[in-house]
Design an enzyme around this catalytic site. Structure first.
Site, PDB file in Angstrom:
ATOM      1  N   ASP A   1     -59.271   1.925 -21.347  1.00  0.00           N
ATOM      2  CA  ASP A   1     -58.140   1.778 -22.287  1.00  0.00           C
ATOM      3  C   ASP A   1     -57.789   3.477 -22.599  1.00  0.00           C
ATOM      4  O   ASP A   1     -58.437   4.007 -23.381  1.00  0.00           O
ATOM      5  CB  ASP A   1     -58.227   1.186 -23.639  1.00  0.00           C
ATOM      6  CG  ASP A   1     -57.225   1.313 -24.495  1.00  0.00           C
ATOM      7  OD1 ASP A   1     -56.291   1.850 -24.172  1.00  0.00           O
ATOM      8  OD2 ASP A   1     -57.370   0.883 -25.657  1.00  0.00           O
TER       9      ASP A   1
ATOM     10  N   CYS B   1     -55.270  -0.776 -36.297  1.00  0.00           N
ATOM     11  CA  CYS B   1     -55.340  -1.706 -35.298  1.00  0.00           C
ATOM     12  C   CYS B   1     -56.889  -1.999 -34.861  1.00  0.00           C
ATOM     13  O   CYS B   1     -57.216  -2.466 -33.839  1.00  0.00           O
ATOM     14  CB  CYS B   1     -54.397  -1.684 -34.196  1.00  0.00           C
ATOM     15  SG  CYS B   1     -52.791  -1.913 -34.568  1.00  0.00           S
TER      16      CYS B   1
ATOM     17  N   HIS C   1     -59.284  -0.693 -30.118  1.00  0.00           N
ATOM     18  CA  HIS C   1     -57.928  -1.183 -30.556  1.00  0.00           C
ATOM     19  C   HIS C   1     -57.663  -2.714 -30.314  1.00  0.00           C
ATOM     20  O   HIS C   1     -58.346  -3.198 -29.368  1.00  0.00           O
ATOM     21  CB  HIS C   1     -56.723  -0.552 -29.754  1.00  0.00           C
ATOM     22  CG  HIS C   1     -55.190  -0.863 -30.086  1.00  0.00           C
ATOM     23  ND1 HIS C   1     -54.756  -2.029 -29.906  1.00  0.00           N
ATOM     24  CD2 HIS C   1     -54.564  -0.262 -31.094  1.00  0.00           C
ATOM     25  CE1 HIS C   1     -53.598  -1.917 -30.248  1.00  0.00           C
ATOM     26  NE2 HIS C   1     -53.305  -0.809 -31.100  1.00  0.00           N
TER      27      HIS C   1
ATOM     28  N   GLN D   1     -54.908   6.571 -25.497  1.00  0.00           N
ATOM     29  CA  GLN D   1     -54.871   7.715 -26.441  1.00  0.00           C
ATOM     30  C   GLN D   1     -55.449   8.967 -25.578  1.00  0.00           C
ATOM     31  O   GLN D   1     -55.582  10.173 -26.289  1.00  0.00           O
ATOM     32  CB  GLN D   1     -55.789   7.589 -27.805  1.00  0.00           C
ATOM     33  CG  GLN D   1     -55.421   6.418 -28.786  1.00  0.00           C
ATOM     34  CD  GLN D   1     -54.035   6.855 -29.537  1.00  0.00           C
ATOM     35  OE1 GLN D   1     -53.570   8.168 -29.188  1.00  0.00           O
ATOM     36  NE2 GLN D   1     -53.394   5.941 -30.085  1.00  0.00           N
TER      37      GLN D   1
ATOM     38  N   LYS E   1     -46.528   6.588 -25.742  1.00  0.00           N
ATOM     39  CA  LYS E   1     -47.467   7.516 -26.324  1.00  0.00           C
ATOM     40  C   LYS E   1     -47.424   8.857 -25.669  1.00  0.00           C
ATOM     41  O   LYS E   1     -48.344   9.794 -26.214  1.00  0.00           O
ATOM     42  CB  LYS E   1     -48.872   7.108 -26.539  1.00  0.00           C
ATOM     43  CG  LYS E   1     -48.600   5.872 -27.393  1.00  0.00           C
ATOM     44  CD  LYS E   1     -50.230   5.273 -27.826  1.00  0.00           C
ATOM     45  CE  LYS E   1     -50.422   3.914 -28.149  1.00  0.00           C
ATOM     46  NZ  LYS E   1     -50.048   3.614 -29.621  1.00  0.00           N
TER      47      LYS E   1
END
Ligand SMILES: Cc1ncc(COP(=O)(O)O)c(C=O)c1O
Lengths: 140, 398
Positions: free
Chosen positions: B189, B353, B112, B192, B215
């Site tokens: 990261d 993104c 991202h 997700q 999220k």
């Protein structure tokens, strides 16, 4: 114009756009035009001689509205003087923004005369015009 | 599952853009309101009852986050405004001080923007070198491929746990082992992954980890920065102000607070953090394993149907999470999304993104369906029904 006919014209120009090809010719001026809010991204190539638009080509990826609008714009602008082209563009913008405009000079481009009903698509129809104006405004 | 808990689902929409953000259950919304109605005071400040209550609630969420990712210490949990903010703090606050010219950072082309641009900026400022781990045929990161790009200058490996385009789970635990064997750090990261699977930072042994509350059923404007305590101690604040200092008399007499306060300058998103605690409890109640299993089952259900449609091109046939990226042959992804929107389906078109991905795989834009716990088989049936007829799409997309 009838809804279906409008859709057909847009679709035809989307599936078989005029002059969608890569240009490797430095007599053309290139400009990129893209939308902040979406993913449309087009390169427009313009060839001007003696203040007349001789040719326009484009390349890139964009939605059906943007692509068809570019194709129709190209058909209408080739052969016009810069002054005539600017007049045409202003008319088109006025139509999209629901202001007064002269429908006679817009030809096929009047298929977008109700695009204002879809607020999030107005910028799609206007996309090629944003690019071409950048060139014309800077052209001496 | 649990559809009745989500007021947005009463609006007759099929929400399939969970990779972008998720819907909120009543308990999260009500907790936000509770703060504004019952104890609307600042944190870490007052000496009165409702301010004390705020501190209790705010710190309670910190403890819930600690448990959620199994961090060792509470002060390893820093609240930020989102994953982007967390990654920026990690990259500029820690690595901006630590890295030197010529040091190498390994990322991938499916990261991202928020795990790419801060590194690019450091590359410009410090002269560090960005390297990309090659992806395999399924666009996965493998240990073997990582080994190919590791050199004795590798100082950081910074990767998404799950990518937002392909949905593949990276083998973070093995990556950490490999990285630590050459004294490199690992930044994860987890934007997700945290919403969809059990995360155990001690087991993974990652050095830093970032994710966003919105999220995972929580409010917008709240994120988490996790770092190992000894590393966070060396993370220089990127924001200075109230709440993070002990005292300051002159430029050479600045005394900062201990962790975590030192890294949380200014009034935080109090309502958001407190309500995020409810989201975590809600997720734990269902069970992260159940959530992932539900998504994987639903994904398979959808893929099995989509694969039978000749004009549908599925980009990520293999994937470990609930993400399906596809294109309708000859139709721009955004037009497909506009078409689906006419039937109140929310799917995302674009490069999601991860703009540098297109360099590597030739896929510029896709439609992305990202599934969450409240999605159902009947929603998938309806989606497939809408995508089955290409003529209908062409006719109605304009
Ligand atoms: C993989 C990944 N990283 C980072 C982010 C950034 O999250 P936020 O916008 O909440 O800061 C996202 C969100 O789209 C993401 O999918």
């Amino acid at each position: 114009m009838d809804e279906n006919l409008k859709r057909e014209i847009m679709l035809e120009n989307y599936m078989h756009p005029l002059n969608k090809e890569v240009v490797n010719d430095n007599t053309y001026i290139k400009v990129n035009t893209n939308n902040e809010s979406c993913i449309d991204n087009l390169d427009i190539y313009l060839k001007i001689e003696n203040n007349v638009i001789k040719d326009i080509k484009f390349m890139g990826e964009a939605c059906a509205i943007s692509t068809s609008s570019t194709s129709i714009m190209i058909k209408n602008l080739i052969g016009k003087t810069i002054k005539e082209a600017k007049e045409y563009i202003t008319n088109f913008e006025n139509m999209v923004e629901e202001k007064n405009y002269d429908s006679n000079i817009l030809n096929e481009a009047i298929v977008y005369n109700e695009i204002y009903k879809q607020n999030n698509r107005k910028h799609c129809a206007l996309l090629p015009y944003v690019g071409i104006k950048k060139i014309l405004d800077n052209y001496q | 599952m649990n559809r009745e808990d989500f007021p947005m689902l009463k609006n007759d929409i099929v929400y399939l853009d969970n990779g972008a953000t998720t819907l909120k259950p009543y308990c999260v919304i009500e907790k936000t309101t509770e703060y504004y109605e019952k104890y609307s005071a600042n944190a870490h400040r007052g000496d009165y009852d409702i301010s004390y209550k705020v501190d209790m609630e705010y710190e309670n969420t910190r403890d819930l986050v600690r448990k959620f990712i199994n961090a060792k210490h509470k002060e390893e949990i820093i609240f930020t405004s989102g994953a982007t903010d967390s990654l920026n703090k990690i990259i500029f606050g820690f690595f901006g001080k630590y890295l030197e010219e010529g040091d190498e950072v390994i990322i991938s082309i499916s990261e991202h923007a928020s795990n790419v641009l801060p590194w690019f900026k450091l590359a410009n400022e410090l002269g560090i070198v960005i390297k990309y781990v090659p992806l395999d045929d399924n666009l996965y990161v493998t240990i073997d491929n990582l080994k190919k790009v590791i050199t004795n200058k590798t100082k950081v490996i910074s990767l998404a746990h799950i990518t937002n385009v392909i949905g593949d789970v990276r083998p973070i635990k093995e990556i950490c082992k490999l990285a630590h064997s050459i004294d490199a750090f690992v930044v994860v990261d987890a934007s997700q992954s945290a919403p969809h699977m059990k995360i155990d930072v001690q087991d993974l042994d990652c050095d830093f980890l970032a994710f966003s509350a919105h999220k995972m059923l929580g409010p917008t404007g709240v994120g988490v920065l996790y770092g190992k305590k000894e590393l966070l101690e060396n993370l220089e604040p990127t924001t200075y102000g109230g709440g993070m200092n002990e005292s300051f008399d002159s430029p050479d007499e600045i005394y900062l607070k201990e962790l975590p306060a030192r890294l949380e300058a200014g009034t935080p998103n109090i309502a958001g953090v407190i309500a995020f605690g409810e989201a975590l409890k809600y997720l734990e109640n269902i069970g992260m394993d159940n959530i992932l299993a539900h998504e994987q089952k639903l994904r398979k259900y959808l893929i099995d149907k989509l694969i039978k449609i000749p004009h549908i091109d599925i980009i990520n046939l293999e994937s470990d999470s609930g993400i399906v990226a596809f294109n309708v042959d000859g139709i721009f992804s955004q037009d497909v999304a506009y078409y689906l929107n006419k039937y109140n389906f929310c799917v995302r078109a674009g490069s999601h993104c991860a703009k540098i991905l297109k360099k590597g795989v030739g896929v510029t834009n896709t439609c992305r369906v990202s599934i969450y716990l409240y999605n159902t088989e009947s929603e998938m049936d309806n989606l497939v029904e809408l995508l089955k007829d290409k003529e209908k799409i062409l006719k109605e997309m304009l």
